[in-house]
Scaffold this active site. Structure first.
Site, PDB file in Angstrom:
ATOM      1  N   CYS A 121       0.820  -1.211   0.000  1.00  0.00           N
ATOM      2  CA  CYS A 121       0.000   0.000   0.000  1.00  0.00           C
ATOM      3  C   CYS A 121       0.857   1.266   0.000  1.00  0.00           C
ATOM      4  O   CYS A 121       0.324   2.368  -0.120  1.00  0.00           O
ATOM      5  CB  CYS A 121      -0.935  -0.015   1.197  1.00  0.00           C
ATOM      6  SG  CYS A 121      -1.990  -1.471   1.222  1.00  0.00           S
ATOM      7  N   HIS A 255      -2.768   6.959   3.126  1.00  0.00           N
ATOM      8  CA  HIS A 255      -3.304   5.689   2.618  1.00  0.00           C
ATOM      9  C   HIS A 255      -4.625   5.413   3.330  1.00  0.00           C
ATOM     10  O   HIS A 255      -4.718   5.517   4.550  1.00  0.00           O
ATOM     11  CB  HIS A 255      -2.296   4.563   2.878  1.00  0.00           C
ATOM     12  CG  HIS A 255      -2.874   3.206   2.680  1.00  0.00           C
ATOM     13  ND1 HIS A 255      -3.641   2.875   1.576  1.00  0.00           N
ATOM     14  CD2 HIS A 255      -2.831   2.074   3.455  1.00  0.00           C
ATOM     15  CE1 HIS A 255      -4.024   1.618   1.677  1.00  0.00           C
ATOM     16  NE2 HIS A 255      -3.557   1.107   2.803  1.00  0.00           N
ATOM     17  N   ASN A 286     -10.361   0.024   1.194  1.00  0.00           N
ATOM     18  CA  ASN A 286      -8.903   0.096   1.089  1.00  0.00           C
ATOM     19  C   ASN A 286      -8.500  -0.427  -0.290  1.00  0.00           C
ATOM     20  O   ASN A 286      -8.661  -1.610  -0.583  1.00  0.00           O
ATOM     21  CB  ASN A 286      -8.304  -0.763   2.211  1.00  0.00           C
ATOM     22  CG  ASN A 286      -6.785  -0.825   2.181  1.00  0.00           C
ATOM     23  OD1 ASN A 286      -6.158  -0.520   1.173  1.00  0.00           O
ATOM     24  ND2 ASN A 286      -6.188  -1.243   3.289  1.00  0.00           N
TER      25      ASN A 286
HETATM   26  O1  UT7 Z   1      -3.599  -1.441   3.847  1.00  0.00           O
HETATM   27  C1  UT7 Z   1      -2.531  -2.100   4.471  1.00  0.00           C
HETATM   28  C2  UT7 Z   1      -2.448  -1.714   5.879  1.00  0.00           C
HETATM   29  N1  UT7 Z   1      -3.582  -2.280   6.599  1.00  0.00           N
HETATM   30  C3  UT7 Z   1      -4.025  -1.668   7.694  1.00  0.00           C
HETATM   31  O2  UT7 Z   1      -3.559  -0.622   8.044  1.00  0.00           O
HETATM   32  C4  UT7 Z   1      -5.116  -2.370   8.471  1.00  0.00           C
HETATM   33  C5  UT7 Z   1      -4.961  -2.052   9.931  1.00  0.00           C
HETATM   34  N2  UT7 Z   1      -5.916  -2.797  10.786  1.00  0.00           N
HETATM   35  C6  UT7 Z   1      -7.197  -2.469  10.869  1.00  0.00           C
HETATM   36  O3  UT7 Z   1      -7.667  -1.571  10.174  1.00  0.00           O
HETATM   37  C7  UT7 Z   1      -8.034  -3.183  11.932  1.00  0.00           C
HETATM   38  O4  UT7 Z   1      -7.191  -4.011  12.704  1.00  0.00           O
HETATM   39  C8  UT7 Z   1      -9.192  -4.026  11.334  1.00  0.00           C
HETATM   40  C9  UT7 Z   1     -10.234  -3.116  10.741  1.00  0.00           C
HETATM   41  C10 UT7 Z   1      -8.667  -4.977  10.279  1.00  0.00           C
HETATM   42  C11 UT7 Z   1      -9.873  -4.833  12.451  1.00  0.00           C
HETATM   43  O5  UT7 Z   1     -10.341  -3.938  13.476  1.00  0.00           O
HETATM   44  P1  UT7 Z   1      -9.941  -4.160  14.995  1.00  0.00           P
HETATM   45  O6  UT7 Z   1     -10.563  -3.064  15.750  1.00  0.00           O
HETATM   46  O7  UT7 Z   1      -8.452  -4.310  15.074  1.00  0.00           O
HETATM   47  O8  UT7 Z   1     -10.679  -5.524  15.321  1.00  0.00           O
HETATM   48  P2  UT7 Z   1     -10.138  -6.780  16.151  1.00  0.00           P
HETATM   49  O9  UT7 Z   1      -9.506  -7.742  15.224  1.00  0.00           O
HETATM   50  O10 UT7 Z   1      -9.352  -6.297  17.325  1.00  0.00           O
HETATM   51  O11 UT7 Z   1     -11.471  -7.390  16.709  1.00  0.00           O
HETATM   52  C12 UT7 Z   1     -12.258  -6.679  17.689  1.00  0.00           C
HETATM   53  C13 UT7 Z   1     -13.528  -7.450  17.960  1.00  0.00           C
HETATM   54  C14 UT7 Z   1     -13.323  -8.918  18.340  1.00  0.00           C
HETATM   55  O12 UT7 Z   1     -14.376  -9.273  19.227  1.00  0.00           O
HETATM   56  P3  UT7 Z   1     -14.120  -9.334  20.803  1.00  0.00           P
HETATM   57  O13 UT7 Z   1     -13.014 -10.319  21.015  1.00  0.00           O
HETATM   58  O14 UT7 Z   1     -13.730  -7.931  21.206  1.00  0.00           O
HETATM   59  O15 UT7 Z   1     -15.450  -9.765  21.350  1.00  0.00           O
HETATM   60  C15 UT7 Z   1     -13.527  -9.648  17.024  1.00  0.00           C
HETATM   61  O16 UT7 Z   1     -13.978 -10.963  17.216  1.00  0.00           O
HETATM   62  O17 UT7 Z   1     -14.333  -7.454  16.755  1.00  0.00           O
HETATM   63  C16 UT7 Z   1     -14.595  -8.824  16.369  1.00  0.00           C
HETATM   64  N3  UT7 Z   1     -14.532  -8.869  14.936  1.00  0.00           N
HETATM   65  C17 UT7 Z   1     -15.589  -8.667  14.134  1.00  0.00           C
HETATM   66  N4  UT7 Z   1     -16.877  -8.403  14.406  1.00  0.00           N
HETATM   67  C18 UT7 Z   1     -17.701  -8.213  13.357  1.00  0.00           C
HETATM   68  C19 UT7 Z   1     -13.446  -9.083  14.156  1.00  0.00           C
HETATM   69  N5  UT7 Z   1     -13.783  -9.015  12.862  1.00  0.00           N
HETATM   70  C20 UT7 Z   1     -15.100  -8.752  12.815  1.00  0.00           C
HETATM   71  C21 UT7 Z   1     -16.014  -8.561  11.762  1.00  0.00           C
HETATM   72  N6  UT7 Z   1     -17.300  -8.282  12.080  1.00  0.00           N
HETATM   73  N7  UT7 Z   1     -15.642  -8.616  10.465  1.00  0.00           N
END
Ligand code: UT7
Length: 352
Positions: A121, A255, A286
């Site tokens: 990216c 980005h 993205n």
């Molecule tokens: O372009 C290249 C560079 N990429 C980036 O910069 C991406 C950077 N990362 C992100 O943008 C974020 O980490 C994501 C958007 C990918 C994910 O968001 P997050 O806030 O980091 O979510 P998480 O993985 O920490 O999950 C938080 C909660 C969990 O539930 P509990 O354990 O708190 O109950 C997950 O199980 O959200 C849950 N969860 C979801 N819920 C609904 C994880 N994925 C999903 C989903 N829908 N798709």
């Protein structure tokens, strides 16, 4: 023995901007048939309301060539003025030739220098730095810098950690010589110890054997934390490297990885309230390296770019690698900058 060198140019600058957004709009709701998630979660965690996926006809080359035509039209140049083409892409489905060569053929300029670059990216900012150096060194007169990807082809639609994030598209700029520097020094680097943070499920050779695509796998939280700590500083250094202060910045196009990362960068950089900030992720998701030129083109379409606007850019992603710089943007010529269909950026009350 002394060899002759090329006559240097005092500066290089962006002369035109173009973009191509695929026709098919995919909403968060559209994804839920295969994904255990919700529209609310996706908006809250990322800002994304919808994204665009390319149709089979909208190949990486087709999108790249169309974005290039629009950038050339904006610059007021014929394709024949181009000396070199560099394409940043991570979704090349042929090993050779380079997509850049295919774009050269599509533009009717088959004899130009053409090569692809893979820097995830961050690829657009990497490619822009190459173009700046090529032009200032006198190696090339005009360079087409393109970022183009079809991430939808490599996204596992059942993967809760990636399925909602990615979209397709292409953006391009024309870089040419100028009397003054119009592209600031690049601040770039990476953390190769985290190379596996964004990778693919399998190598292409294994994909052949298994008959399944190599999908993107990402340790989202790790990347998120890295962006919060590293990228804030990289962005600040890009401003300083250009000899500017935050007060000099007119446009901020990071980005488009996550609206919350953009928010964190804004908090840290203390950019003036007047700075126009790209939030194109809300309508395109993205789009990897394309997200920066797509974001800039969108600001033109919205009439938010004044001539010589100082645009701060920073890209970061697979590698992990990053690159940022400030560039001055050309005046917008109504009707030449796309674009396609431009519905307003959806407001996101869940992530204001
Ligand atoms: O372009 C290249 C560079 N990429 C980036 O910069 C991406 C950077 N990362 C992100 O943008 C974020 O980490 C994501 C958007 C990918 C994910 O968001 P997050 O806030 O980091 O979510 P998480 O993985 O920490 O999950 C938080 C909660 C969990 O539930 P509990 O354990 O708190 O109950 C997950 O199980 O959200 C849950 N969860 C979801 N819920 C609904 C994880 N994925 C999903 C989903 N829908 N798709």
């Amino acid at each position: 023995m002394t060899l002759r060198s090329t006559p240097l140019s005092p500066g290089a600058r962006i002369l035109g901007v173009g973009a191509y957004e695929p026709s098919r709009v995919v909403t968060n709701e559209d994804l839920l048939a295969r994904l255990d998630s919700s529209d609310e979660w996706i908006r809250q965690r990322t800002g994304i309301v919808e994204r665009r996926w390319a149709t089979p006809d909208e190949t990486v080359t087709v999108m790249a060539a169309e974005a290039s035509r629009r950038a050339l039209a904006h610059a007021g140049l014929d394709a024949g003025a181009v000396d070199a083409i560099v394409v940043s892409t991570v979704t090349r489905f042929v090993q050779w030739p380079a997509i850049a060569s295919r774009v050269a053929a599509a533009l009717g300029i088959p004899s130009v220098a053409a090569f692809d670059l893979s820097a995830g990216c961050a690829g657009f900012c990497y490619a822009l730095a190459q173009a700046d150096a090529l032009v200032r060194a006198g190696t090339a007169g005009h360079v087409l810098v393109i970022a183009a990807d079809r991430l939808s082809d490599m996204t596992d639609l059942a993967d809760r950690s990636t399925a909602f994030l990615f979209g397709d598209g292409a953006g391009a700029v024309v870089v040419g010589p100028s009397a003054q520097p119009g592209i600031g020094p690049v601040t770039w680097g990476g953390d190769a110890d985290q190379a596996d943070t964004i990778t693919q499920t399998q190598e292409w050779t294994d994909a052949l054997a298994s008959g399944t695509m190599p999908y993107i796998v990402m340790a989202g939280q790790k990347v998120f934390k890295w962006a919060m700590t590293e990228i804030t500083d990289v962005t600040r250094r890009a401003i300083e490297a250009a000899g500017l202060t935050p007060a000099d910045i007119d446009l901020f196009v990071p980005h488009q990885a996550n609206d919350r990362i953009t928010d964190a960068l804004l908090r840290y950089l203390k950019l003036p309230e007047s700075v126009v900030v790209s939030r194109n992720i809300r309508r395109l998701g993205n789009t990897s390296a394309s997200s920066i030129p797509l974001g800039i083109a969108r600001l033109y379409a919205d009439g938010l770019v004044r001539p010589d606007a100082a645009c701060l850019m920073v890209g970061f992603g697979a590698g992990l690698v990053y690159a940022g710089q400030v560039a001055l943007l050309p005046a917008g010529a109504p009707g030449t900058v796309p674009g396609p269909v431009n519905p307003p950026i959806p407001p996101n009350p869940l992530n204001p």
